[in-house]
Write a protein that holds these residues in place. Structure first.
Motif, PDB file in Angstrom:
ATOM      1  N   SER A 110       0.820  -1.208   0.000  1.00  0.00           N
ATOM      2  CA  SER A 110       0.000   0.000   0.000  1.00  0.00           C
ATOM      3  C   SER A 110       0.855   1.260   0.000  1.00  0.00           C
ATOM      4  CB  SER A 110      -0.946  -0.032   1.203  1.00  0.00           C
ATOM      5  OG  SER A 110      -0.921   1.177   1.894  1.00  0.00           O
ATOM      6  N   GLY A 111       0.282   2.361  -0.486  1.00  0.00           N
ATOM      7  CA  GLY A 111       0.977   3.639  -0.457  1.00  0.00           C
ATOM      8  C   GLY A 111       2.176   3.684  -1.382  1.00  0.00           C
ATOM      9  N   MET A 120      -8.931  -6.477  -1.538  1.00  0.00           N
ATOM     10  CA  MET A 120      -9.902  -5.538  -1.011  1.00  0.00           C
ATOM     11  C   MET A 120      -9.512  -4.975   0.354  1.00  0.00           C
ATOM     12  SD  MET A 120     -13.524  -7.041  -2.391  1.00  0.00           S
ATOM     13  CE  MET A 120     -14.557  -5.706  -1.788  1.00  0.00           C
ATOM     14  N   ASP A 121      -8.423  -5.476   0.936  1.00  0.00           N
ATOM     15  CA  ASP A 121      -7.934  -4.881   2.173  1.00  0.00           C
ATOM     16  C   ASP A 121      -7.131  -3.613   1.885  1.00  0.00           C
ATOM     17  OD1 ASP A 121      -7.190  -8.061   3.783  1.00  0.00           O
ATOM     18  OD2 ASP A 121      -8.994  -6.809   3.816  1.00  0.00           O
ATOM     19  N   SER A 122      -6.815  -3.377   0.620  1.00  0.00           N
ATOM     20  CA  SER A 122      -5.982  -2.231   0.277  1.00  0.00           C
ATOM     21  C   SER A 122      -6.796  -0.950   0.243  1.00  0.00           C
ATOM     22  CB  SER A 122      -5.327  -2.443  -1.087  1.00  0.00           C
ATOM     23  OG  SER A 122      -4.699  -1.246  -1.513  1.00  0.00           O
ATOM     24  N   PRO A 123      -6.315   0.102   0.907  1.00  0.00           N
ATOM     25  CA  PRO A 123      -7.011   1.393   0.834  1.00  0.00           C
ATOM     26  C   PRO A 123      -6.849   2.046  -0.533  1.00  0.00           C
ATOM     27  CG  PRO A 123      -5.005   1.592   2.146  1.00  0.00           C
ATOM     28  CD  PRO A 123      -5.124   0.152   1.792  1.00  0.00           C
ATOM     29  N   ASP A 124      -5.972   1.505  -1.365  1.00  0.00           N
ATOM     30  CA  ASP A 124      -5.685   2.143  -2.652  1.00  0.00           C
ATOM     31  C   ASP A 124      -6.774   1.939  -3.700  1.00  0.00           C
ATOM     32  OD1 ASP A 124      -2.037   1.698  -2.597  1.00  0.00           O
ATOM     33  OD2 ASP A 124      -3.386   3.027  -1.511  1.00  0.00           O
ATOM     34  N   ARG A 125      -7.803   1.171  -3.391  1.00  0.00           N
ATOM     35  CA  ARG A 125      -8.895   0.965  -4.354  1.00  0.00           C
ATOM     36  C   ARG A 125      -9.489   2.289  -4.789  1.00  0.00           C
ATOM     37  NH1 ARG A 125     -13.733  -2.717  -3.838  1.00  0.00           N
ATOM     38  NH2 ARG A 125     -13.713  -2.212  -6.041  1.00  0.00           N
ATOM     39  N   ASP A 126      -9.632   3.232  -3.851  1.00  0.00           N
ATOM     40  CA  ASP A 126     -10.273   4.489  -4.211  1.00  0.00           C
ATOM     41  C   ASP A 126      -9.414   5.286  -5.193  1.00  0.00           C
ATOM     42  OD1 ASP A 126     -11.934   5.016  -0.993  1.00  0.00           O
ATOM     43  OD2 ASP A 126     -12.544   3.915  -2.791  1.00  0.00           O
ATOM     44  N   ILE A 127      -8.111   5.097  -5.145  1.00  0.00           N
ATOM     45  CA  ILE A 127      -7.237   5.742  -6.131  1.00  0.00           C
ATOM     46  C   ILE A 127      -7.568   5.202  -7.522  1.00  0.00           C
ATOM     47  CG2 ILE A 127      -4.861   6.040  -6.917  1.00  0.00           C
ATOM     48  CD1 ILE A 127      -3.949   5.756  -4.036  1.00  0.00           C
ATOM     49  N   LEU A 128      -7.719   3.886  -7.620  1.00  0.00           N
ATOM     50  CA  LEU A 128      -8.043   3.280  -8.915  1.00  0.00           C
ATOM     51  C   LEU A 128      -9.416   3.727  -9.392  1.00  0.00           C
ATOM     52  CD1 LEU A 128      -6.661  -0.301  -8.239  1.00  0.00           C
ATOM     53  CD2 LEU A 128      -5.728   1.381  -9.814  1.00  0.00           C
ATOM     54  N   GLU A 129     -10.355   3.853  -8.465  1.00  0.00           N
ATOM     55  CA  GLU A 129     -11.701   4.301  -8.835  1.00  0.00           C
ATOM     56  C   GLU A 129     -11.653   5.647  -9.523  1.00  0.00           C
ATOM     57  OE1 GLU A 129     -14.819   2.920  -8.353  1.00  0.00           O
ATOM     58  OE2 GLU A 129     -13.848   1.082  -7.682  1.00  0.00           O
ATOM     59  N   SER A 130     -10.723   6.487  -9.093  1.00  0.00           N
ATOM     60  CA  SER A 130     -10.701   7.859  -9.584  1.00  0.00           C
ATOM     61  C   SER A 130     -10.069   7.984 -10.952  1.00  0.00           C
ATOM     62  CB  SER A 130      -9.937   8.752  -8.612  1.00  0.00           C
ATOM     63  OG  SER A 130      -8.551   8.528  -8.753  1.00  0.00           O
ATOM     64  N   PRO A 168     -11.556  -0.424   4.345  1.00  0.00           N
ATOM     65  CA  PRO A 168     -10.423   0.463   4.040  1.00  0.00           C
ATOM     66  C   PRO A 168     -10.674   1.406   2.859  1.00  0.00           C
ATOM     67  CG  PRO A 168     -10.002  -1.719   3.177  1.00  0.00           C
ATOM     68  CD  PRO A 168     -11.309  -1.803   3.898  1.00  0.00           C
ATOM     69  N   ASN A 177     -15.000  -0.461  -1.470  1.00  0.00           N
ATOM     70  CA  ASN A 177     -15.415  -1.682  -0.762  1.00  0.00           C
ATOM     71  C   ASN A 177     -16.839  -1.577  -0.242  1.00  0.00           C
ATOM     72  OD1 ASN A 177     -12.946  -2.891  -1.086  1.00  0.00           O
ATOM     73  ND2 ASN A 177     -12.670  -3.373   1.075  1.00  0.00           N
ATOM     74  N   ASN A 220     -17.943   3.176 -11.509  1.00  0.00           N
ATOM     75  CA  ASN A 220     -17.576   1.861 -12.000  1.00  0.00           C
ATOM     76  C   ASN A 220     -18.625   0.775 -11.794  1.00  0.00           C
ATOM     77  OD1 ASN A 220     -14.958   1.907 -13.254  1.00  0.00           O
ATOM     78  ND2 ASN A 220     -14.149   2.571 -11.282  1.00  0.00           N
ATOM     79  N   PRO A 256     -13.800  10.388  -5.904  1.00  0.00           N
ATOM     80  CA  PRO A 256     -14.282  11.298  -6.951  1.00  0.00           C
ATOM     81  C   PRO A 256     -15.713  11.816  -6.747  1.00  0.00           C
ATOM     82  CG  PRO A 256     -13.706   9.123  -7.864  1.00  0.00           C
ATOM     83  CD  PRO A 256     -13.357   9.093  -6.440  1.00  0.00           C
ATOM     84  N   VAL A 299      -6.841  11.440  -5.998  1.00  0.00           N
ATOM     85  CA  VAL A 299      -7.429  10.751  -4.850  1.00  0.00           C
ATOM     86  C   VAL A 299      -6.307  10.108  -4.048  1.00  0.00           C
ATOM     87  CG1 VAL A 299      -8.733   8.702  -4.135  1.00  0.00           C
ATOM     88  CG2 VAL A 299      -9.713  10.280  -5.789  1.00  0.00           C
ATOM     89  N   PRO A 324      -6.057   7.970  -0.147  1.00  0.00           N
ATOM     90  CA  PRO A 324      -6.787   7.546   1.042  1.00  0.00           C
ATOM     91  C   PRO A 324      -6.451   8.458   2.219  1.00  0.00           C
ATOM     92  CG  PRO A 324      -5.667   5.683   0.005  1.00  0.00           C
ATOM     93  CD  PRO A 324      -5.178   6.909  -0.677  1.00  0.00           C
ATOM     94  N   GLN A 329      -3.279   8.179   4.241  1.00  0.00           N
ATOM     95  CA  GLN A 329      -1.997   8.424   3.558  1.00  0.00           C
ATOM     96  C   GLN A 329      -1.792   9.898   3.260  1.00  0.00           C
ATOM     97  OE1 GLN A 329      -1.714   5.939   0.037  1.00  0.00           O
ATOM     98  NE2 GLN A 329      -2.442   4.157   1.177  1.00  0.00           N
TER      99      GLN A 329
END
Lengths: 216, 293
Positions: free
Chosen positions: A59-60, A79-89, B40, B44, B73, B110, B133, B135, B138
């Protein structure tokens, strides 16, 4: 020279992305997984099937920059990764990202999506790849995640069985001392209580240990 | 009535009513047995709701719109009959931020008030920059590393940055208090479990009032500080609680329309037919009123 049997062709039809479309060039995959052991399993399976795992990230790890630098086609992310929202964007924010990224589930079948979510894996793909090309990669990830999940729960069960056995031994010891009886008798007393009260041996053991602590 | 529920939340101060609902028995009072699932990411939350793994969740109000109209998405019809919080949004800039040199500024998702507030602020000040974006957890380290020059986030993260001496909070005095976090459920779930939904809303209404009382903030901060919840120092959490209004609980169609207009303003969606009707079906004030009678 290229037979145009596809109805819709994205952007500019270069040699390179035409080849990607028809599957002549191997897919480049980035793995994002908080769990290094599991990532190794997934990477191994993907590599064995001929996919090019170009990076494995925690992560990060500046995901956006790595995605661009590695020219990845698919991101498998736990899905434990907080970075999903980065990919969403990456489809939404509209910066100068060369390749918009969408989530697999928009085109995937509902059961695949549900299986993926249940084992805790998610997938993102670049916008001009057909879903059929991604499905095998996602299926591998789901299978490995599921396997990891069941290995982990077996391990948890084994740990708790061991912990329970230790509890039972300790309770037996307490009974033997207090009631001046031998091991078989102590165990028999515990088993009877378990049956009479319809509770588990480990629970009887806990009660005995707690009581002994209070009674001193 | 379905009484065993799994509810998702993200580790922010505005999840307090949900956490307190469980920890202080407000859910139990309504006959509900709730398991809280700390997630997280917002993605999710959306996906687990869509798959039925979660019954309900702490959600960004515009995310409920995004999912229902399929702007992002994943497309799944959602709705909300209860607003968890308004306020708590802030912009923090790095101490060495140079805003004239194409700064990189971060927000949480977003489809969030934080995104729109940030863009509006940039526009008002004539700041041309890149919006990304990151988190929330971070954001402070990214600020420290210099990979971003500022961010827009909810409580307690602006406080964390300020406390560490890394950031300076921007005054956003004129910011209207809009519906920020809501209780989100799928429309299918809402249709299938009206009694449970009503019990949940009643519990959250009571919990929200309890959380809103500053006298209770020290106790709430101790609860939220635990690793299973926010896992941050209690004082920082307590300061964050003070920034939030937990009792503006009616869903707001007006705010829903504002969010829709922002999604259009920043190029996320095109024109929508029958906006009023769609927003009214998503942010259901009537349902809320019927539940709290």
């Amino acid at each position: 020279m290229y037979c145009l049997w596809f109805r819709a062709l994205p952007l500019i039809l270069t040699d390179w992305n035409f080849s990607k479309l028809v599957g002549l060039v191997t897919l480049r995959v980035i793995l994002v997984d908080e769990n290094a052991d599991r990532a190794k399993m997934v990477q191994g399976s993907l590599a064995a099937q001929g996919y090019d795992v170009v990076a494995v990230l925690g992560s990060g790890a500046d995901l956006s920059a790595r995605l661009v630098a590695c020219n990845a086609d698919v991101v498998i992310i736990d899905m434990d990764s907080p970075d999903r929202d980065i990919l969403e964007s990456m489809r939404q924010v509209g910066n100068e990202q060369p390749r918009p990224i969408v989530m697999f589930s928009q085109d995937g079948d509902p059961q695949t999506i549900k299986s993926a979510v249940e084992v805790g894996v998610s997938a993102y793909v670049v916008d001009n790849l057909r879903p059929e090309r991604i499905k095998p990669v996602v299926d591998v990830a789901i299978a490995r995640f599921a396997q990891f999940q069941s290995l982990r729960s077996e391990l948890d069960k084994a740990k708790s069985t061991l912990a329970e056995r230790k509890l039972i031994e300790r309770a037996k010891g307490i009974l033997m001392k207090r009631r001046h009886c031998d091991e078989d008798e102590a165990f028999g007393l515990m088993r009877k209580m378990a049956m009479d009260q319809k509770i588990r041996l480990a629970d009887v053991a806990s009660r005995i240990i707690d009581a002994a602590e209070l009674l001193g | 009535m379905k009484t065993k529920l799994k509810i998702g939340f993200v580790g922010l101060c505005d999840s307090a009513a949900l956490i307190v609902g469980k920890e202080r028995g407000f859910f139990a009072e309504q006959g509900l047995s709730v398991e809280l699932s700390k997630e997280p990411s917002w993605a999710n939350i959306r996906d687990k709701l869509a798959c039925g793994i979660l019954d309900a969740a702490h959600m960004l109000a515009p995310m409920v719109l995004e999912a229902t109209i399929g702007a992002g998405n994943v497309q799944v019809p959602l709705m909300s009959a209860f607003t968890l919080s308004t306020g708590g949004i802030g912009i923090t800039l790095g101490r060495d931020a140079v805003l004239t040199d194409k700064p990189v500024l971060a927000m949480v998702y977003p489809f969030s008030a934080h995104h729109y507030v940030l863009r509006s602020w940039m526009e008002a000040l004539g700041i041309a920059g890149e919006v990304v974006v990151i988190p929330p957890a971070q954001m402070v380290s990214s600020l420290a590393a210099g990979s971003i020059q500022g961010f827009c986030v909810g409580a307690p993260w602006n406080g964390v940055a300020e406390n560490s001496g890394l950031g300076v909070r921007v005054a956003l005095d004129q910011l209207p208090q809009r519906m920020d976090k809501v209780l989100g459920v799928t429309q299918d779930w809402s249709n299938a479990h009206p009694e449970t939904h009503g019990a949940l809303v009643k519990a959250l209404l009571t919990a929200g009032h309890w959380v809103n009382d500053p006298d209770n903030h020290p106790e709430i901060a101790e609860i939220l500080a635990q690793p299973a919840y926010l896992n941050l120092p209690p004082q920082i959490i307590q300061n964050g609680l003070a920034e939030i209004n937990f009792v503006a609980n009616a869903p707001s169609a007006q705010d829903g329309l504002w969010y829709l207009s922002q999604m259009q303003r920043w190029g996320q969606i095109g024109p929508i037919d029958q906006e009023q009707q769609i927003v009214g079906q998503i942010f259901c004030t009537d349902t809320y009123q019927s539940f709290i009678k």
